[in-house]
Write a protein that holds these residues in place. Structure first.
Motif, PDB file in Angstrom:
ATOM      1  N   ARG A   1       0.996  -1.270   0.201  1.00  0.00           N
ATOM      2  CA  ARG A   1       0.116  -0.032  -0.058  1.00  0.00           C
ATOM      3  C   ARG A   1       0.902   1.192   0.362  1.00  0.00           C
ATOM      4  N   ALA A   2       1.838   1.257   1.097  1.00  0.00           N
ATOM      5  CA  ALA A   2       2.897   2.415   1.089  1.00  0.00           C
ATOM      6  C   ALA A   2       3.551   2.515  -0.446  1.00  0.00           C
TER       7      ALA A   2
ATOM      8  N   ASN B   1       2.347   1.996  -3.381  1.00  0.00           N
ATOM      9  CA  ASN B   1       1.430   2.780  -4.125  1.00  0.00           C
ATOM     10  C   ASN B   1       1.437   4.142  -4.179  1.00  0.00           C
ATOM     11  N   LEU B   2       1.578   4.565  -3.008  1.00  0.00           N
ATOM     12  CA  LEU B   2       2.051   6.017  -2.673  1.00  0.00           C
ATOM     13  C   LEU B   2       3.006   6.579  -3.026  1.00  0.00           C
TER      14      LEU B   2
ATOM     15  N   ALA C   1       4.889   5.361  -5.410  1.00  0.00           N
ATOM     16  CA  ALA C   1       5.152   5.400  -6.757  1.00  0.00           C
ATOM     17  C   ALA C   1       4.410   6.857  -7.622  1.00  0.00           C
TER      18      ALA C   1
ATOM     19  N   ALA D   1       3.524  11.043  -0.762  1.00  0.00           N
ATOM     20  CA  ALA D   1       3.308   9.843   0.153  1.00  0.00           C
ATOM     21  C   ALA D   1       3.185  10.056   1.641  1.00  0.00           C
TER      22      ALA D   1
ATOM     23  N   GLY E   1       0.938  10.032   5.305  1.00  0.00           N
ATOM     24  CA  GLY E   1       1.101   9.250   6.381  1.00  0.00           C
ATOM     25  C   GLY E   1       2.246   8.239   6.336  1.00  0.00           C
ATOM     26  N   VAL E   2       2.948   8.097   5.160  1.00  0.00           N
ATOM     27  CA  VAL E   2       4.131   7.088   4.983  1.00  0.00           C
ATOM     28  C   VAL E   2       5.424   7.529   5.605  1.00  0.00           C
ATOM     29  N   ASP E   3       6.164   6.720   6.312  1.00  0.00           N
ATOM     30  CA  ASP E   3       7.285   7.156   6.766  1.00  0.00           C
ATOM     31  C   ASP E   3       8.326   7.024   5.715  1.00  0.00           C
TER      32      ASP E   3
ATOM     33  N   HIS F   1       0.146  -2.227  -6.271  1.00  0.00           N
ATOM     34  CA  HIS F   1       1.245  -3.061  -5.707  1.00  0.00           C
ATOM     35  C   HIS F   1       0.969  -4.348  -5.017  1.00  0.00           C
TER      36      HIS F   1
END
Lengths: 239, 322
Positions: free
Chosen positions: B207-208, B210-211, B213, B219, B223-225, B270
């Protein structure tokens, strides 16, 4: 709701203090290189900065990453895409921090006039359409703090006006918005403008007070004439 | 789900063929009996000592390269990225070639893969050191170009020096073309568990990815580190490439063509792309290994994967333009 204390980023943003409350909708103005994008990215925690930033009274450094995705949404200046995700897939990404529950996805697409494009790959959209997709993604987060970097830059007249109207509505609902833009005339639609030049705040307040002919000459190096001229507005009842 | 079933069937077919085909044909029924420890002893020996380890190594190499390709493409936000981009496989090649050039080929089966792992991890270390300092993807890419050039030059030098002995030159060229013949349980044990572990680690990151990309800052704002994710992706993909190269040599094209084909069939998500590319990569390597069993001289695994993968990708691109 959003507070910066002695915030600075290298030589691009000189130490500044800023406070934006709930329900406020701030237009961020300034010539190219004034530090508008840098300010928004730093407030969003996307750049290393000096000083302090607090969201809803909490120091940004203490907020875990996933939490940040629920509290603040950021729309960057560039919206390109290399992989052909569908419009709906991209808008639904706004719910990442909520476990991708799909809430509000259809509403956000409807608000930005994307429903008919839902299945289209984002790689096959025009620049303006793609911009609206990424704005819809930011809205879907339902974050109370929204930072939009030139959201209307590639939009047509009507969609541009709708974005500004949307910003006003979000503020009326209690959100806090910072929206950077280049169109000085559009800034009059906001209750507060922040003018930046060379990384410093040159003016902060209601547009009628801040945007004097003198300031515009000093900051933007153009002569401004104040007249009544064509001002497009959205019809009261939307078709 | 349909695609998952299709790919699963394809892999199952590849596994059965890989166990059944060879110098002697073992009917699938006898394969099953021999796997259960029954049937005649010769069949059991052929299966357990020769075909099963070879098949497991093929599975590991294919899954590893397929997954690594997906990761590289998401990481660089470029569908043309491939596992070899950061110099890890050429590091592995240098290690193996060095071992062969100094006569390591005669010193047992494991010196070469061990030397290859050492070379690949040396390259991995260099890549991770760059990534740790917060290097941007562009920076890492240039670092990979430098490492590839450096290891490639050293490999060419060793190859030139080794021409004194035709046998050694032959061994080196064979290794550089990739192959999984004569693999033993030790090879399988070297690669398979770690590759499966890395693949399992990757799946929840889909999922992360996908962001990622669609842009790093975006991303992170959702909320993605990103710093941590980038590090995890580089580490996992280099480890996958290192292990696959160590036991399979340079098997080109799998890491590039498999994610591409899967993306054309299943879209860019993904959550589907990763598992399907692992399964598809494993199936492709196992199927491409089959013809090499009948042309032991000339047809190498890396040659077959490119011969099959190239035209297939061209055909797909013609049918459905990107």
């Amino acid at each position: 709701m959003l507070k910066a204390t002695q915030l600075s980023v290298g030589s691009r943003l000189k130490p500044l203090d800023l406070q934006v409350g709930a329900g406020e909708c701030v237009a961020v103005l300034g010539p190219n290189g004034a530090g508008k994008s840098t300010l928004l990215a730093a407030l969003a925690g996307l750049l290393p900065f000096r000083g302090h930033v607090a969201w809803q009274g909490e120091d940004l450094a203490r907020i875990p990453f996933l939490q940040r995705g629920r509290r603040l949404a950021w729309l960057g200046q560039e919206s390109w895409a290399e992989f052909d995700f569908s419009v709906r897939d991209v808008v639904a990404q706004g719910r990442y921090a909520w476990g991708e529950d799909g809430r509000g996805v259809e509403e956000a697409m409807a608000l930005l006039d994307l429903t008919h494009l839902a299945q289209r790959p984002v790689t096959q959209l025009s620049g303006g359409e793609r911009r609206r997709v990424f704005l819809a993604r930011a809205l879907t987060t339902a974050a109370p703090i929204q930072l939009w970097d030139e959201p209307a830059s590639s939009l047509d007249v009507r969609h541009g006006l709708e974005v500004y109207a949307l910003a006003q509505r979000k503020a009326a609902q209690g959100s806090c918005l910072l929206v950077s833009l280049h169109d000085i005339r559009a800034a009059y639609r906001f209750s507060r403008v922040l003018v930046l030049e060379e990384g410093r705040i040159q003016g902060d307040g209601p547009p009628h007070e801040v945007l004097s002919a003198d300031l515009i000459r000093r900051v933007f190096r153009v002569e401004a004439t104040f007249t009544t001229s064509l001002v497009p507005e959205l019809p009261v009842i939307r078709s | 789900m349909k695609l998952l079933a299709l790919f699963g069937t394809l892999l199952a077919l590849a596994l059965v063929l890989s166990l059944a085909l060879g110098d002697s044909w073992i009917p699938p029924k006898d394969v099953l009996w021999a796997l259960l420890g029954k049937g005649d002893e010769l069949t059991r020996t052929v299966l357990w000592d020769i075909r099963l380890p070879r098949t497991l190594v093929g599975l590991a190499v294919g899954a590893g390269l397929g997954a690594s390709g997906v990761v590289m493409q998401a990481f660089f936000r470029n569908p043309l990225a491939s596992p070899g981009l950061l110099g890890v496989s050429s590091g592995g090649a240098l290690g193996a070639v060095a071992a062969l050039a100094f006569g390591g080929g005669a010193l047992g089966l494991f010196l070469v893969p061990l030397a290859s792992i050492a070379g690949a991890f040396l390259a991995t270390g260099a890549v991770l050191l760059m990534a740790r300092r917060g290097a941007s993807p562009e920076h890492l890419l240039l670092g990979g170009v430098a490492l590839n050039a450096l290891f490639g030059a050293a490999t060419s030098f060793l190859l030139a020096v080794s021409t004194a002995s035709l046998q050694v030159t032959g061994q080196i060229i064979f290794w550089l073309m990739g192959g999984i013949e004569n693999r033993t349980w030790e090879h399988a044990a070297m690669a398979l568990p770690l590759i499966l572990l890395a693949c399992a680690w990757l799946l929840p990151l889909a999922r992360a990815m996908n962001l990622l990309a669609l842009g790093e800052s975006g991303a992170q704002s959702l909320g993605v580190d990103v710093r941590r994710l980038r590090w995890e992706l580089v580490a996992l993909s280099t480890v996958l490439t290192a292990l696959a190269t160590a036991v399979g040599g340079i098997v080109g094209f799998v890491g590039l063509v498999v994610p591409h084909v899967v993306r054309l069939l299943a879209g860019p998500d993904h959550r589907r792309l990763l598992p399907l590319s692992m399964i598809g990569g494993a199936a492709l390597v196992l199927l491409c290994d089959l013809p090499t069993r009948f042309f032991s001289v000339g047809l190498r695994l890396g040659v077959v994967t490119a011969l099959v993968g190239g035209p297939f990708l061209l055909w797909l691109l013609r049918r459905r333009p990107c």
